[in-house]
Design an enzyme around this catalytic site. Structure first.
Site, PDB file in Angstrom:
ATOM      1  N   LYS A 120      15.308  71.165  46.140  1.00  0.00           N
ATOM      2  CA  LYS A 120      16.011  70.785  44.915  1.00  0.00           C
ATOM      3  C   LYS A 120      15.032  70.460  43.789  1.00  0.00           C
ATOM      4  CE  LYS A 120      19.445  71.700  47.174  1.00  0.00           C
ATOM      5  NZ  LYS A 120      19.974  73.061  46.939  1.00  0.00           N
ATOM      6  N   ARG A 133      12.283  81.664  28.374  1.00  0.00           N
ATOM      7  CA  ARG A 133      12.854  82.936  27.955  1.00  0.00           C
ATOM      8  C   ARG A 133      13.870  82.770  26.830  1.00  0.00           C
ATOM      9  NH1 ARG A 133      15.465  83.924  32.942  1.00  0.00           N
ATOM     10  NH2 ARG A 133      16.316  85.836  32.060  1.00  0.00           N
ATOM     11  N   GLN A 138      22.331  79.292  28.608  1.00  0.00           N
ATOM     12  CA  GLN A 138      22.538  79.161  30.039  1.00  0.00           C
ATOM     13  C   GLN A 138      22.363  77.714  30.520  1.00  0.00           C
ATOM     14  OE1 GLN A 138      23.698  81.648  31.465  1.00  0.00           O
ATOM     15  NE2 GLN A 138      22.741  83.568  30.868  1.00  0.00           N
ATOM     16  N   HIS A 143      25.066  73.219  34.794  1.00  0.00           N
ATOM     17  CA  HIS A 143      23.734  73.549  35.314  1.00  0.00           C
ATOM     18  C   HIS A 143      22.857  72.296  35.429  1.00  0.00           C
ATOM     19  CE1 HIS A 143      20.068  75.981  35.828  1.00  0.00           C
ATOM     20  NE2 HIS A 143      19.504  75.092  35.047  1.00  0.00           N
ATOM     21  N   HIS A 146      24.276  69.609  37.999  1.00  0.00           N
ATOM     22  CA  HIS A 146      24.087  69.997  39.393  1.00  0.00           C
ATOM     23  C   HIS A 146      22.630  69.835  39.823  1.00  0.00           C
ATOM     24  CE1 HIS A 146      25.042  71.842  43.136  1.00  0.00           C
ATOM     25  NE2 HIS A 146      24.337  72.944  42.921  1.00  0.00           N
ATOM     26  N   TYR A 183      20.176  87.833  44.627  1.00  0.00           N
ATOM     27  CA  TYR A 183      20.794  88.452  43.446  1.00  0.00           C
ATOM     28  C   TYR A 183      19.923  88.236  42.220  1.00  0.00           C
ATOM     29  CZ  TYR A 183      24.028  89.140  39.556  1.00  0.00           C
ATOM     30  OH  TYR A 183      24.609  89.555  38.378  1.00  0.00           O
ATOM     31  N   THR A 203      30.034  83.055  43.029  1.00  0.00           N
ATOM     32  CA  THR A 203      30.720  81.881  42.490  1.00  0.00           C
ATOM     33  C   THR A 203      31.934  81.528  43.341  1.00  0.00           C
ATOM     34  OG1 THR A 203      30.024  82.570  40.283  1.00  0.00           O
ATOM     35  CG2 THR A 203      31.692  80.843  40.408  1.00  0.00           C
TER      36      THR A 203
END
Length: 294
Positions: A120, A133, A138, A143, A146, A183, A203
């Site tokens: 983690k 980037r 995003q 995000h 979590h 992925y 998801t």
């Protein structure tokens, strides 16, 4: 600092009860401040990173993303395999399992779950790649929530309930991460993007994971076996929060904007998974925004 750690540990122990002696002396587990500091630094980078990158060109990170995602895929596969074999070896009960009931299998699970906790911390890099980037869209609440909470939750899990009924969520999550990071790694290779069709199902798998984890945790409340009730109630609450947030993301991503995302996919654009992706995105394919070399 040592005196501060001692006072803090005394306070935490008075609140949480005695720690599991089997993890005493393990890296990052004896004192809470390192985990807390890593989290604060993470949140500071989330806040300041986009400001720093605002007037700078985005980095490509393509090669390192392939290596990073491959490494996390292999680590997740290792954790999944070791947890499944240890659960089988120890004859773990799905409905409720105490923390001192399976001997050597418990010890094996404790060692694997330390790697799960440490992973983690490694996964903070997901967010740092977004910043480098300039994929700031995003970096959603889902995000950050979590990532920031999981490291801290698992520090407490490892100190008080590092095996037994704690195994299920980590095992299922490790399996999902094998699919997810493979992925991500493939999505960083432009030639592979047209063939990546399973992002939606990742998801869905995460939502199934949260529901099953909540169900399995609830079983230990109904049929107790000595596993601390406070941990069970907390996990149920945390799973509910993730179900709500991931369901909200799923509806917004695949229901309300399904048509436009299908069009993007046909054009070779990789959409996000669980609120984010660390593969390549449209911003990195636009010619007038050429990223700098790593």
């Amino acid at each position: 600092m040592e005196a501060f750690n001692h006072r803090l540990n005394t306070y935490i122990d008075s609140w949480m009860g005695p720690r599991d002696p089997r993890v005493r002396g393990w890296f990052l587990l004896d004192d809470y401040p390192p985990t807390f500091v890593f989290t604060i630094l993470y949140l500071l980078i989330v806040w300041l990173g986009p400001k720093y990158m605002k007037d700078r060109q985005p980095y490509s990170c393509r090669r390192i993303l392939v290596v990073y995602n491959l490494a996390l895929t292999l680590l997740s596969l290792y954790m999944f395999y070791e947890l499944v074999t240890a659960v089988w070896q120890g004859g773990y009960n799905f409905f409720c399992q105490g923390t001192r009931s399976a001997g050597a299998a418990d010890d094996k699970i404790i060692h694997v779950l330390w790697w799960y906790y440490f992973s983690k911390l490694i996964e903070f890099m997901d967010t740092f790649f977004f910043i480098l980037r300039k994929n700031n869209h995003q970096i959603t609440f889902l995000h950050v929530y979590h990532h920031a909470t999981m490291l801290n939750i698992w520090w407490f899990v490892m100190n008080w309930v590092p095996c037994g009924h704690s195994y299920f969520g980590a095992t299922f999550n490790s399996f999902i991460h094998v699919l997810m990071y493979s992925y991500y790694g493939l999505s960083a290779v432009p030639a592979m993007r047209p063939y990546l069709w399973w992002k939606k199902y990742i998801t869905q798998g995460q939502l199934v994971q949260f529901v099953l984890t909540m169900f399995q945790t609830s079983c230990a409340v109904v049929w107790p076996c000595g596993f601390p009730m406070g941990w069970l109630y907390f996990q149920i609450s945390y799973m509910i929060s993730l179900i709500i947030l991931f369901m909200n993301f799923y509806i917004k991503t695949y229901k309300k904007h399904g048509a436009s995302r299908k069009k993007d996919y046909r054009n070779g654009v990789v959409a996000s998974v669980n609120g984010h992706t660390n593969g390549m995105t449209p911003a990195e394919t636009v010619k007038h925004r050429k990223p700098r070399a790593d």
